[in-house]
Design a protein around this motif. Structure first.
Motif, mmCIF file in Angstrom:
data_model
loop_
_atom_site.group_PDB
_atom_site.id
_atom_site.type_symbol
_atom_site.label_atom_id
_atom_site.label_comp_id
_atom_site.label_asym_id
_atom_site.label_seq_id
_atom_site.Cartn_x
_atom_site.Cartn_y
_atom_site.Cartn_z
ATOM 1 N N GLU A 455 -9.832 -0.737 1.589
ATOM 2 C CA GLU A 455 -10.677 0.741 0.815
ATOM 3 C C GLU A 455 -10.681 0.444 -0.281
ATOM 4 O O GLU A 455 -9.384 0.739 -0.623
ATOM 5 C CB GLU A 455 -10.441 2.056 1.187
ATOM 6 N N LYS A 456 -11.194 0.361 -1.649
ATOM 7 C CA LYS A 456 -11.218 0.882 -2.299
ATOM 8 C C LYS A 456 -11.372 2.118 -2.824
ATOM 9 O O LYS A 456 -12.279 2.466 -3.197
ATOM 10 C CB LYS A 456 -11.873 -0.046 -3.781
ATOM 11 N N GLU A 457 -10.400 3.250 -3.281
ATOM 12 C CA GLU A 457 -11.098 4.143 -3.347
ATOM 13 C C GLU A 457 -11.361 4.763 -5.145
ATOM 14 O O GLU A 457 -11.453 3.976 -5.819
ATOM 15 C CB GLU A 457 -9.446 5.228 -3.506
ATOM 16 N N ARG A 462 -8.654 9.043 -6.278
ATOM 17 C CA ARG A 462 -7.259 8.570 -6.072
ATOM 18 C C ARG A 462 -6.644 9.423 -7.423
ATOM 19 O O ARG A 462 -5.436 10.211 -6.827
ATOM 20 C CB ARG A 462 -7.638 7.370 -7.703
ATOM 21 N N ARG A 463 -7.449 10.306 -8.071
ATOM 22 C CA ARG A 463 -6.225 11.897 -8.627
ATOM 23 C C ARG A 463 -6.000 12.403 -7.766
ATOM 24 O O ARG A 463 -4.956 13.315 -8.079
ATOM 25 C CB ARG A 463 -7.238 12.293 -9.400
ATOM 26 N N GLU A 464 -6.929 13.065 -6.676
ATOM 27 C CA GLU A 464 -6.771 14.189 -5.934
ATOM 28 C C GLU A 464 -5.081 12.914 -5.350
ATOM 29 O O GLU A 464 -4.404 13.592 -4.756
ATOM 30 C CB GLU A 464 -7.670 14.053 -4.264
ATOM 31 N N ARG A 465 -5.290 11.567 -4.452
ATOM 32 C CA ARG A 465 -4.180 11.532 -4.195
ATOM 33 C C ARG A 465 -2.969 11.402 -5.230
ATOM 34 O O ARG A 465 -1.685 11.299 -4.256
ATOM 35 C CB ARG A 465 -4.446 9.621 -4.475
ATOM 36 N N GLN A 466 -3.253 10.879 -5.973
ATOM 37 C CA GLN A 466 -1.892 11.264 -7.070
ATOM 38 C C GLN A 466 -1.586 12.569 -7.019
ATOM 39 O O GLN A 466 -0.112 12.520 -7.320
ATOM 40 C CB GLN A 466 -2.068 10.790 -8.649
ATOM 41 N N GLN A 467 -2.102 13.311 -7.278
ATOM 42 C CA GLN A 467 -1.672 14.961 -6.966
ATOM 43 C C GLN A 467 -0.947 15.464 -5.795
ATOM 44 O O GLN A 467 0.101 16.178 -6.189
ATOM 45 C CB GLN A 467 -3.430 16.167 -7.455
ATOM 46 N N GLN A 468 -1.757 15.576 -4.742
ATOM 47 C CA GLN A 468 -0.456 15.510 -3.483
ATOM 48 C C GLN A 468 1.035 14.823 -3.234
ATOM 49 O O GLN A 468 1.850 14.933 -2.961
ATOM 50 C CB GLN A 468 -1.470 14.663 -2.191
ATOM 51 N N GLU A 469 0.580 12.810 -4.087
ATOM 52 C CA GLU A 469 2.099 12.888 -4.010
ATOM 53 C C GLU A 469 2.825 13.021 -5.260
ATOM 54 O O GLU A 469 4.368 13.808 -4.427
ATOM 55 C CB GLU A 469 1.426 11.648 -5.037
#
Length: 484
Positions: A455-457, A462-469
């Protein structure tokens, strides 16, 4: 001006309140709440963190504090509370009053969780072992194991693994390790049926230790080969497994595999586990000497190991020189150390390596030498012994020479150029294979986001994933700070 000064100085004593550090009982209550959260959320990570925090409080535990905590954590009048309280010694009333006063701030739990009950067993067991009350510790550990058999919850796996370890330790300290072997086998079978992989790891190591304690190497190897295999969950248990496997391989004369296991166990072991790393290095030194290798001096000069490895350093020096008399004197001088390390039988095997090393030095130094002189230099009893040893060394390829039986002498051949052989190629090949294996293990240990190749996010995802990381990394960093 004087008034201003007085006005500034007056509020200082009224505002200065001495903040006392949290008591041990307060810390134990926080750990109990952490265990409750982990049990309700089914997160073993929180329970593992609770155990780490408990190990940090281990030296501060007292009978009065534990008594107050048991009253707080367990249901009043329950069987567990009555049993665990009976193991604790009675302390002064003053200490009891202080602890009960602090515990009165928070009411006890109405229905204690199984995780909290097992944690209380673990806490009392650790306290009894530290106080060297091994008979009470045996009774407490047996009661905890009997209770644990009736519980089947995955959130208990971490606590159960610790209980298994201390259960075996209690019986080892009292010299009754053979009594619990059948019980450990039954527990291993239960853990396998329940898919408790951490429990299987711990119990397999405890069984291997049990067998090796009584020199039952064949039974240990049969159990190890038949036990189910899976990916290691605990680094400490994996290190112990490698160490026991290295000892088994050494006794079975499989020195190459033994060397790899022992060196890997020493590398993977935590820096704080100094005693374990010392034992790994002792066995690794003996195995390398049996392989005909000479360990580097840096092995014996590691921080905190110089004194413990001193006997093995002198032994290595005797093997390197090939002096049989020096080897005998070192073996006699440190016989008590070698007996306590259980390496006496391996050192007896080294005698042949010492003779072979001395013979190799003689073959390099002399193109022709009589067998009587060989026996004299190697300090052998008869010329016949020297002849048989030389013949065996020639047959095994240890030395490049011939025997002249009629004249009773050994004729050495000229040493060839090692770079004309395939030996350098084999050495480079083994080093390259080691580096490639290390690279493959590192790649295998990496973590990748799921379905990243499918899947291409979008930019928002991507912003949400980076914040969670970032939040996760911050949380892990805080946990690491707590651990240290």
């Amino acid at each position: 001006m004087t008034q201003d000064v007085e006005m500034k100085e007056q509020p200082a004593p009224s505002n200065s309140v001495t903040v006392s550090p949290p008591s041990t009982l307060h810390h134990l209550k926080e750990i109990a709440s952490l265990i409750e959260t982990g049990a309700y959320d089914r997160e073993a990570r929180r329970i593992l963190r609770a155990i780490r925090l408990t190990m940090a409080l281990r030296r501060k535990l007292k009978a009065s504090v534990l008594s107050s905590f048991l009253t707080f954590a367990l249901t009043p009048g329950s069987e567990a509370l009555t049993r665990l309280s009976s193991y604790l010694p009675k302390e002064d009333e003053h200490e009891m009053e202080v602890d009960t006063a602090t515990s009165a701030a928070q009411p006890p739990a109405k229905h204690s969780l199984p995780e909290l009950e097992i944690y209380c067993y673990l806490l009392v067991l650790i306290f009894l072992i530290d106080q060297k009350k091994y008979d009470e510790a045996k009774a407490c550990s047996s009661a905890s194991i009997a209770r644990l058999k009736n519980l089947n919850r995955r959130t208990l796996d971490v606590l159960a693994a610790r209980l298994y370890f201390y259960y075996s330790l209690c019986y080892e300290l009292t010299g009754n390790l053979a009594e619990i072997r059948s019980n450990l086998l039954a527990l291993h079978r239960i853990a396998t049926l329940r898919h408790d992989e951490l429990g299987q790891e711990t119990l397999l190591n405890l069984l291997l230790r049990n067998y090796l304690h009584y020199n039952l190497y064949d039974q240990a190897e049969k159990l190890r080969s038949k036990a189910p295999r899976f990916e290691a969950h605990s680094n400490q248990q994996f290190c112990r497994y490698l160490f026991y496997l290295g000892k088994i391989r050494t006794i079975q004369l499989e020195y190459t595999d033994a060397k790899e296991c022992l060196l890997q166990a020493a590398r993977k072991a935590p820096v704080a586990a100094l005693g374990f790393r010392v034992q790994c290095n002792k066995w690794a030194v003996i195995v390398r000497l049996l392989l005909g290798e000479i360990p580097e001096r840096t092995v014996f000069m590691q921080k905190g190991m110089e004194k413990a490895l001193r006997p093995y350093f002198e032994l290595t020096n005797a093997v390197r020189i090939g002096d049989l008399e020096l080897f005998r004197s070192v073996a006699e001088k440190f016989s008590s150390t070698f007996s306590s390390d259980r390496t006496n039988n391996l050192i007896v095997r080294l005698r042949h390596n010492v003779i072979r090393t001395g013979l190799r030095n003689i073959s390099i130094s002399y193109s022709r030498i009589s067998l009587a002189d060989v026996a004299k230099k190697l300090r052998l009893d008869t010329v016949a012994d020297a002849e048989s040893i030389v013949a065996k060394a020639i047959r095994d390829g240890a030395i490049d020479a011939t025997l002249d039986h009629s004249n009773g002498c050994m004729l050495s051949k000229e040493t060839g150029d090692i770079y004309s052989t395939t030996e350098p190629q084999m050495a480079f090949n083994s080093r390259i294979a080691f580096c490639l294996n290390m690279h493959n293990e590192a790649v295998r240990a990496l973590r990748f986001p799921p379905n990243s190749h499918k899947e291409k996010e979008s930019a928002e995802k991507r912003r949400e994933r980076q914040q969670q990381e970032q939040e996760l990394a911050k949380h892990i960093a805080e946990e690491d700070d707590d651990d240290f």
